[in-house]
Design an enzyme around this catalytic site. Structure first.
Site, short mmCIF file in Angstrom:
data_model
loop_
_atom_site.label_atom_id
_atom_site.label_comp_id
_atom_site.label_asym_id
_atom_site.label_seq_id
_atom_site.Cartn_x
_atom_site.Cartn_y
_atom_site.Cartn_z
N LYS A 97 0.86 -1.24 -0.06
CA LYS A 97 -0.18 -0.15 -0.10
C LYS A 97 0.78 1.32 0.14
CE LYS A 97 -2.69 1.35 3.64
NZ LYS A 97 -3.62 0.91 4.62
N LYS A 101 1.01 5.88 0.26
CA LYS A 101 0.10 6.73 0.47
C LYS A 101 0.06 7.75 -0.82
CE LYS A 101 -0.38 5.95 4.82
NZ LYS A 101 -1.77 5.82 5.60
N ASP A 103 -3.73 4.84 -0.23
CA ASP A 103 -4.32 5.37 0.77
C ASP A 103 -4.34 7.05 0.82
OD1 ASP A 103 -5.22 6.23 3.50
OD2 ASP A 103 -3.98 4.79 4.65
N GLU A 158 -8.13 3.97 -0.48
CA GLU A 158 -8.48 4.04 1.05
C GLU A 158 -8.58 5.31 1.52
OE1 GLU A 158 -6.23 1.47 3.63
OE2 GLU A 158 -6.05 2.87 5.22
N GLU A 212 -10.87 3.43 9.61
CA GLU A 212 -10.02 3.79 10.55
C GLU A 212 -10.44 4.97 11.48
OE1 GLU A 212 -6.48 4.52 7.81
OE2 GLU A 212 -5.99 5.95 9.38
N ASP A 264 -11.29 -0.50 13.50
CA ASP A 264 -9.60 -0.85 14.42
C ASP A 264 -10.56 -0.95 15.96
OD1 ASP A 264 -7.71 -0.30 15.92
OD2 ASP A 264 -6.88 0.89 14.40
N HIS A 276 -7.83 -2.09 10.19
CA HIS A 276 -6.61 -1.13 10.35
C HIS A 276 -6.28 -1.35 11.55
CE1 HIS A 276 -5.19 2.80 12.10
NE2 HIS A 276 -5.04 3.25 10.90
MG LIG Z 1 -5.05 4.52 6.30
#
Ligand SMILES: [Mg+2]
Length: 268
Positions: free
Chosen positions: A68, A70, A99, A125, A151, A174, A201
């Site tokens: 993943k 960002k 994300d 995400e 999350e 989470d 998460h």
């Molecule tokens: Mg995240």
């Protein structure tokens, strides 16, 4: 979050009192299916693209089948360049997630959605501000890439609203941000009824969530961020892209004496 600490401690005590790891107490069969890990630790936004690409390739070498990265740069074109560089380097067969941590607004997300869709991403995400339900509903109709989030949703009612509205595909509860494991299980069961995969998460750096994912029928994938392994008696370990099944009784929250002393000092 304060309730979560108490709730998780009680589940930990209950599992310890029965002499079993938490996953075993929650899961009524001898051996749960394997749990795949995807690596979040290679794709931080403050790293230059070369470092992100190198980290993703290293993850593949280590056996991960998914990474993943960002996004959410000031200029969304920079995000697309990062996605393109990583996809080119890792090839078409590795799962690639992005994300946004809610940094794009709806207009930006809609403008770039067709381009995002070109990279065969496993999910996008938190593309938008975390509790803007209406904008997520709008974007989900507009973008083929599935939306992952959760999350920053802090109650089962909040999750229900997103699930009912088809505004989320990959549900990311989470247990540290809901009221602990008890509410996490309620959310995961609701996702299961709706046919939505649960990919938690990991505010706990996987210590508790590996138990929950091993135990829950809707969760077969878990993120990996190895920042606190030195602190715990039984750290969450990944080998060849899969989590090892925890064996120690409890919820995986037992701190090493040194870590407890260090954190105690920090609090004093
Ligand atoms: Mg995240």
């Amino acid at each position: 979050m304060a309730l979560a600490a108490v709730d998780i401690a009680l589940w930990d005590l209950l599992a310890k009192s029965q002499g079993v790891p938490l996953w075993k107490m929650l899961f009524d069969q001898a051996e749960p299916p394997g749990l795949e890990a995807y690596n979040t630790n290679a794709g931080w936004l403050n790293n230059p693209v070369e470092k992100v690409v190198a980290g993703c390739l290293r993850s593949l070498d280590e056996g991960f089948k998914g990474v993943k990265i960002k996004v959410g740069s000031k200029n969304p074109e920079d995000d697309l360049e990062r996605i393109e560089a990583v996809r080119k380097a890792i090839g078409p067969h590795c799962r690639l997630m992005i994300d946004g941590n809610g940094r794009w607004d709806l207009a930006t997300a809609k403008k770039f959605a067709p381009k995002v869709d070109d990279y065969d991403l496993f999910w996008f995400e938190e593309p938008l501000y975390f509790d803007d339900l209406n904008s997520h509903i709008d974007l989900a109709k507009y973008m083929r890439t599935p939306i992952a989030l959760g999350e920053q949703l802090y109650s089962k009612h909040h999750f229900d609203a997103f699930m009912r509205a088809d505004a989320v595909k990959y549900v990311q509860p989470d247990a540290l941000r809901l009221a602990g494991i008890s509410e996490w299980l309620t959310v995961a069961d609701e996702a299961h009824k709706a046919g939505l995969p649960v990919v938690p998460h990991v505010g706990d750096m996987m210590q508790v969530h590996r138990h929950l994912s091993f135990a829950h029928p809707s969760s077969a994938l878990l993120e990996y961020i190895p920042w606190t392994q030195h602190c715990f008696e039984e750290p969450a370990i990944v080998r060849d892209g899969r989590f090892l099944l925890p064996e120690a009784p409890g919820a995986g929250t037992t701190l090493k004496a040194e870590a407890l002393a260090d954190f105690g000092k920090a609090l004093a």
